[in-house]
Design an enzyme around this catalytic site. Sequence first.
Site, short mmCIF file in Angstrom:
data_model
loop_
_atom_site.label_atom_id
_atom_site.label_comp_id
_atom_site.label_asym_id
_atom_site.label_seq_id
_atom_site.Cartn_x
_atom_site.Cartn_y
_atom_site.Cartn_z
N ASP A 46 0.82 -1.21 0.00
CA ASP A 46 0.00 0.00 0.00
C ASP A 46 0.85 1.26 0.00
OD1 ASP A 46 -2.16 -1.65 0.00
OD2 ASP A 46 -2.80 -1.23 2.05
N GLY A 47 2.02 1.21 0.63
CA GLY A 47 2.90 2.37 0.64
C GLY A 47 3.37 2.74 -0.76
N ASP A 145 -2.71 13.22 21.86
CA ASP A 145 -1.47 13.02 21.10
C ASP A 145 -1.60 13.43 19.64
OD1 ASP A 145 -0.35 12.08 23.38
OD2 ASP A 145 -0.19 9.99 22.74
N THR A 156 -9.20 2.07 6.89
CA THR A 156 -8.58 0.80 7.31
C THR A 156 -7.09 0.94 7.53
OG1 THR A 156 -8.47 0.20 4.96
CG2 THR A 156 -10.31 -0.71 6.24
N TYR A 158 -4.28 4.08 9.31
CA TYR A 158 -3.96 4.67 10.63
C TYR A 158 -5.23 4.88 11.45
CZ TYR A 158 -1.13 7.65 13.76
OH TYR A 158 -0.46 8.19 14.83
N SER A 161 -6.19 1.74 13.30
CA SER A 161 -5.28 1.48 14.41
C SER A 161 -5.58 2.37 15.61
CB SER A 161 -3.83 1.69 13.97
OG SER A 161 -3.48 0.79 12.94
#
Length: 260
Positions: A46-47, A145, A156, A158, A161
Site C-alpha cells: 500500500d505504501g 497526542d 482501514t 492509521y 489502528s
Amino acid sequence: MRAILYLKEGLSLPPPLMELLEKMGIETVSPRRAEGADFVLVVGGDGTLLRAAPVAHQLDLPILGINYGKLGFLTEIQLEEAELALSRLLRGDLPQEERMLLRVNLKEEEFLALNEAAILKGPLGHMIHLRVRAGEEYLTTYYGDGLIAATPTGSTAYNLSAGGPILHPRTQALVLTPICPFMLSARPLVLPAETQVEIQLISPSPEVHLVVDGRINRELPAGGKVTIQRHPRPLKLLTSPTRSYFTILRDKLGWGESKI
C-alpha cells in the site's frame, strides 16, 4: 498498451510478472516517461501505491495494484490473479472504483491525501491542543497526542489502528479520529464529505508534525492552521476481478475465523 511502473523499494519486477507483461504486449515505463501511458501499475504494498497516487491523479490514469507487500488493502490484486486482471484490463472490463481524495493545505503548500492527514505530537512533546472548525462552525478542541482526518479508503489504515470506524470506500464522508485523547468523551466523528475542516494548533509543543499518507512531513508551529477538504476529482483505482471489498476485509482482518 503502456503502463507507468512503480515498484516497492528494493524490489525488481518478478520474472513471472515480467513474462506476463511481455506476453500481453504491455510496455512498462518509468514515471519520468509518462507520455502516452494508459494506466499506472504498482507492484508492492500500500505504501508503494500511496507514492504513485499523486502522479496517477495528475495524469488522470487508473491504478492497478498487484500486492507484493504485507497487508494489501489498496494493492488488492494477488499475483495469481494478475493474468486475469490484466486480460480484463486489455478488454476494457476490469472493475474500477473512484476513491475520494483530500486536499490538505498548510500555509502556501497543498498536498493530496488518499488515506489521511494526521497531526502528531513529537516523541518528547506534551499533550497538544487542537481547535477544530467544521465549515463555518467551531466543532471542538481535542486534547491528546494528535488527530487523524481520514478518507473512507484510509479508514482501514492509521484511522483503524487509532480506534476509528471502517467506512466502505464508496462512502462519501470524512472521519476525524483523535489519537489517545485526554477526555474519554472525545470519540471518532464522521462528517459529510463536503465539510471543510480547519485544525489549529493552539498549544506550544515541540516537534508537532503534519503527516500526509505517511510520505509528507511538515512541522506545525503553534498557531499553525491546516485546512482539509475533499478534492473535486477522485482517484481511479482498478479492483480485483475475483474478490469483493467485503471478501478482502474478511481475509485481511480475519473476520469469521473460529477462536475456539
